[in-house]
Scaffold this motif. Structure first.
Motif, PDB file in Angstrom:
ATOM      1  N   GLY A 186       1.576   9.370 -15.906  1.00  0.00           N
ATOM      2  CA  GLY A 186       2.028   8.770 -14.553  1.00  0.00           C
ATOM      3  C   GLY A 186       2.431   7.139 -14.624  1.00  0.00           C
ATOM      4  O   GLY A 186       3.004   6.715 -13.862  1.00  0.00           O
ATOM      5  N   THR A 187       2.459   6.761 -15.948  1.00  0.00           N
ATOM      6  CA  THR A 187       2.795   5.194 -16.158  1.00  0.00           C
ATOM      7  C   THR A 187       4.459   5.421 -16.229  1.00  0.00           C
ATOM      8  O   THR A 187       5.248   6.391 -16.662  1.00  0.00           O
ATOM      9  N   MET A 188       5.226   4.397 -15.661  1.00  0.00           N
ATOM     10  CA  MET A 188       6.444   4.340 -15.839  1.00  0.00           C
ATOM     11  C   MET A 188       7.024   3.296 -16.741  1.00  0.00           C
ATOM     12  O   MET A 188       6.477   1.966 -16.679  1.00  0.00           O
ATOM     13  N   ILE A 189       8.076   3.243 -17.413  1.00  0.00           N
ATOM     14  CA  ILE A 189       8.824   2.251 -18.163  1.00  0.00           C
ATOM     15  C   ILE A 189      10.213   2.018 -17.932  1.00  0.00           C
ATOM     16  O   ILE A 189      10.719   2.859 -17.082  1.00  0.00           O
ATOM     17  N   ALA A 190      10.756   1.030 -18.434  1.00  0.00           N
ATOM     18  CA  ALA A 190      12.033   0.620 -18.040  1.00  0.00           C
ATOM     19  C   ALA A 190      13.057   0.497 -19.317  1.00  0.00           C
ATOM     20  O   ALA A 190      12.343   0.011 -20.300  1.00  0.00           O
ATOM     21  N   SER A 191      13.970   1.283 -19.600  1.00  0.00           N
ATOM     22  CA  SER A 191      14.898   0.706 -20.610  1.00  0.00           C
ATOM     23  C   SER A 191      16.237   0.625 -19.888  1.00  0.00           C
ATOM     24  O   SER A 191      16.852   1.264 -19.366  1.00  0.00           O
ATOM     25  N   GLY A 192      16.629  -0.845 -19.879  1.00  0.00           N
ATOM     26  CA  GLY A 192      17.699  -1.318 -19.190  1.00  0.00           C
ATOM     27  C   GLY A 192      17.513  -1.054 -17.547  1.00  0.00           C
ATOM     28  O   GLY A 192      16.295  -1.545 -17.165  1.00  0.00           O
ATOM     29  N   GLU A 193      18.311  -0.512 -16.867  1.00  0.00           N
ATOM     30  CA  GLU A 193      18.220  -0.247 -15.422  1.00  0.00           C
ATOM     31  C   GLU A 193      17.664   1.190 -15.128  1.00  0.00           C
ATOM     32  O   GLU A 193      17.596   1.546 -13.827  1.00  0.00           O
ATOM     33  N   ASP A 194      17.276   1.884 -16.231  1.00  0.00           N
ATOM     34  CA  ASP A 194      16.651   3.244 -15.905  1.00  0.00           C
ATOM     35  C   ASP A 194      15.409   3.081 -15.846  1.00  0.00           C
ATOM     36  O   ASP A 194      14.768   2.544 -16.743  1.00  0.00           O
ATOM     37  N   ALA A 195      14.684   3.952 -15.325  1.00  0.00           N
ATOM     38  CA  ALA A 195      13.122   4.152 -15.158  1.00  0.00           C
ATOM     39  C   ALA A 195      12.754   5.517 -15.701  1.00  0.00           C
ATOM     40  O   ALA A 195      13.441   6.527 -15.601  1.00  0.00           O
TER      41      ALA A 195
ATOM     42  N   THR B 190      -2.993  -1.410 -13.278  1.00  0.00           N
ATOM     43  CA  THR B 190      -2.813   0.074 -12.805  1.00  0.00           C
ATOM     44  C   THR B 190      -2.813   0.902 -13.946  1.00  0.00           C
ATOM     45  O   THR B 190      -3.278   2.150 -13.853  1.00  0.00           O
ATOM     46  N   VAL B 191      -1.958   0.693 -15.062  1.00  0.00           N
ATOM     47  CA  VAL B 191      -2.069   1.617 -16.337  1.00  0.00           C
ATOM     48  C   VAL B 191      -3.694   1.913 -16.890  1.00  0.00           C
ATOM     49  O   VAL B 191      -3.736   2.958 -17.161  1.00  0.00           O
ATOM     50  N   LEU B 192      -4.318   0.818 -16.885  1.00  0.00           N
ATOM     51  CA  LEU B 192      -5.622   0.889 -17.425  1.00  0.00           C
ATOM     52  C   LEU B 192      -6.423   1.806 -16.217  1.00  0.00           C
ATOM     53  O   LEU B 192      -7.388   2.781 -16.728  1.00  0.00           O
ATOM     54  N   ALA B 193      -6.245   1.723 -15.163  1.00  0.00           N
ATOM     55  CA  ALA B 193      -6.722   2.636 -13.950  1.00  0.00           C
ATOM     56  C   ALA B 193      -6.336   4.301 -14.476  1.00  0.00           C
ATOM     57  O   ALA B 193      -7.178   4.973 -14.233  1.00  0.00           O
ATOM     58  N   LEU B 194      -4.963   4.286 -14.718  1.00  0.00           N
ATOM     59  CA  LEU B 194      -4.582   5.612 -15.171  1.00  0.00           C
ATOM     60  C   LEU B 194      -5.224   6.143 -16.342  1.00  0.00           C
ATOM     61  O   LEU B 194      -5.602   7.233 -16.543  1.00  0.00           O
ATOM     62  N   ARG B 195      -5.165   5.250 -17.205  1.00  0.00           N
ATOM     63  CA  ARG B 195      -5.836   5.542 -18.662  1.00  0.00           C
ATOM     64  C   ARG B 195      -7.433   5.951 -18.179  1.00  0.00           C
ATOM     65  O   ARG B 195      -8.150   7.009 -19.296  1.00  0.00           O
ATOM     66  N   ALA B 196      -8.068   5.283 -17.094  1.00  0.00           N
ATOM     67  CA  ALA B 196      -9.384   5.802 -16.965  1.00  0.00           C
ATOM     68  C   ALA B 196      -9.386   7.030 -16.057  1.00  0.00           C
ATOM     69  O   ALA B 196     -10.593   7.340 -15.703  1.00  0.00           O
TER      70      ALA B 196
ATOM     71  N   ALA C 146       3.698   8.043  -8.564  1.00  0.00           N
ATOM     72  CA  ALA C 146       4.005   7.235  -9.897  1.00  0.00           C
ATOM     73  C   ALA C 146       5.143   6.190  -9.496  1.00  0.00           C
ATOM     74  O   ALA C 146       5.139   4.987 -10.098  1.00  0.00           O
ATOM     75  N   THR C 147       6.174   6.526  -8.686  1.00  0.00           N
ATOM     76  CA  THR C 147       7.272   5.472  -8.172  1.00  0.00           C
ATOM     77  C   THR C 147       6.450   4.407  -7.531  1.00  0.00           C
ATOM     78  O   THR C 147       6.698   3.186  -7.932  1.00  0.00           O
ATOM     79  N   ALA C 148       5.416   4.518  -6.730  1.00  0.00           N
ATOM     80  CA  ALA C 148       4.808   3.590  -5.897  1.00  0.00           C
ATOM     81  C   ALA C 148       4.191   2.742  -6.709  1.00  0.00           C
ATOM     82  O   ALA C 148       4.038   1.264  -6.568  1.00  0.00           O
ATOM     83  N   LEU C 149       3.397   3.343  -7.513  1.00  0.00           N
ATOM     84  CA  LEU C 149       2.301   2.354  -8.540  1.00  0.00           C
ATOM     85  C   LEU C 149       3.501   1.760  -9.383  1.00  0.00           C
ATOM     86  O   LEU C 149       2.988   0.442  -9.664  1.00  0.00           O
ATOM     87  N   ALA C 150       4.419   2.191 -10.128  1.00  0.00           N
ATOM     88  CA  ALA C 150       5.304   1.411 -10.562  1.00  0.00           C
ATOM     89  C   ALA C 150       5.986   0.062  -9.930  1.00  0.00           C
ATOM     90  O   ALA C 150       6.009  -0.745 -10.484  1.00  0.00           O
ATOM     91  N   ALA C 151       6.130   0.455  -8.609  1.00  0.00           N
ATOM     92  CA  ALA C 151       6.823  -0.908  -8.030  1.00  0.00           C
ATOM     93  C   ALA C 151       5.684  -1.993  -7.519  1.00  0.00           C
ATOM     94  O   ALA C 151       5.893  -3.097  -7.082  1.00  0.00           O
TER      95      ALA C 151
ATOM     96  N   ILE D 191       0.815  -1.296  -0.045  1.00  0.00           N
ATOM     97  CA  ILE D 191      -0.027   0.033   0.080  1.00  0.00           C
ATOM     98  C   ILE D 191       0.829   1.182  -0.060  1.00  0.00           C
ATOM     99  O   ILE D 191       2.103   1.095   0.258  1.00  0.00           O
ATOM    100  N   ILE D 192       0.156   2.365  -0.420  1.00  0.00           N
ATOM    101  CA  ILE D 192       0.859   3.630  -0.110  1.00  0.00           C
ATOM    102  C   ILE D 192       0.236   4.692   0.734  1.00  0.00           C
ATOM    103  O   ILE D 192      -1.130   4.679   0.770  1.00  0.00           O
ATOM    104  N   CYS D 193       0.926   4.992   1.837  1.00  0.00           N
ATOM    105  CA  CYS D 193       0.136   6.010   2.894  1.00  0.00           C
ATOM    106  C   CYS D 193       0.737   7.323   3.067  1.00  0.00           C
ATOM    107  O   CYS D 193       1.820   7.541   2.115  1.00  0.00           O
ATOM    108  N   VAL D 194       0.320   8.060   3.462  1.00  0.00           N
ATOM    109  CA  VAL D 194       1.003   9.553   3.623  1.00  0.00           C
ATOM    110  C   VAL D 194       1.978   9.619   4.729  1.00  0.00           C
ATOM    111  O   VAL D 194       1.742   8.334   5.711  1.00  0.00           O
TER     112      VAL D 194
END
Length: 206
Positions: free
Chosen positions: A145-154, A188-194, A76-81, A48-51
């Protein structure tokens, strides 16, 4: 002492001397006597993500035998994880995420455990590492807010443009290779798209 409790978009928990905008947890995964992580990186499917502060209270980090406080640069980082908003301290955000999840995934409103079961399959590979998914369509068409990876970079996507992730924020940058995969779980990406609108750290201009 810098504690090992900062989470990357790849879901790794590392020691890094930077503050996070949000806190979260995956259950009890630390030893309060030493304030160090145990071997397991989760004990529950409810990631989960908290304050960082709720009702005027800030928790003392890793100080007791309770859930382990983890920290994220932004949502965005938390959702990606593979995390999702908490229904206790972030009820409004959690309800908005739940509604967008149902809309984007074409389902009825799902209880938290049902969403957690889907996220658990989508965030971890067969060996327990971060699962990367093929990108359907073009990167520029991914929701904000979507995150992608290229090698070890996000990279985070905003308005069709990619920004390289770092502990301090984001820098305008294109992925360094053509081998680009999706880090944010597809559901989650679908939720972002929605229409779910995650908290994203202010971008650093190049």
């Amino acid at each position: 002492m810098t504690l090992q409790n900062r989470v990357t978009p790849f879901g790794d928990i590392v020691a890094a001397p930077y503050r996070g905008a949000l806190m979260g947890n995956r259950g009890i995964i630390h030893d309060p006597a030493t304030r160090t992580l145990l071997k397991r990186r989760w004990t529950t499917r409810a990631w989960i993500i908290c304050v960082c502060e709720f009702k005027g209270v800030r928790r003392e980090v890793m100080a007791r035998r309770s859930w382990t406080e983890l920290f994220f640069l932004d949502e965005a980082t938390a959702l990606a994880a593979g995390h999702r908003p908490c229904f206790y301290c972030q009820r409004q955000q959690a309800k908005a995420f739940q509604a967008a999840w149902a809309d984007g995934n074409k389902t009825s409103i799902q209880p938290a455990p049902a969403m957690d079961a889907v996220l658990h399959r989508e965030r971890l590979d067969a060996k327990g590492g971060k699962r990367r998914h093929p990108i359907e369509g073009q990167i520029k068409d991914l929701p904000n807010g979507t995150m992608i990876a290229s090698g070890e970079d996000a990279y985070a996507v905003k308005d069709g443009v990619t920004y390289l992730w770092s502990w301090q924020g984001y820098t305008l940058s294109d992925p360094s290779s053509r081998d680009v995969m999706l880090l944010t779980p597809p559901a989650t990406v679908l939720a972002l798209r929605a229409g779910y609108n995650p908290l994203v750290h202010l971008y650093i201009k190049p």
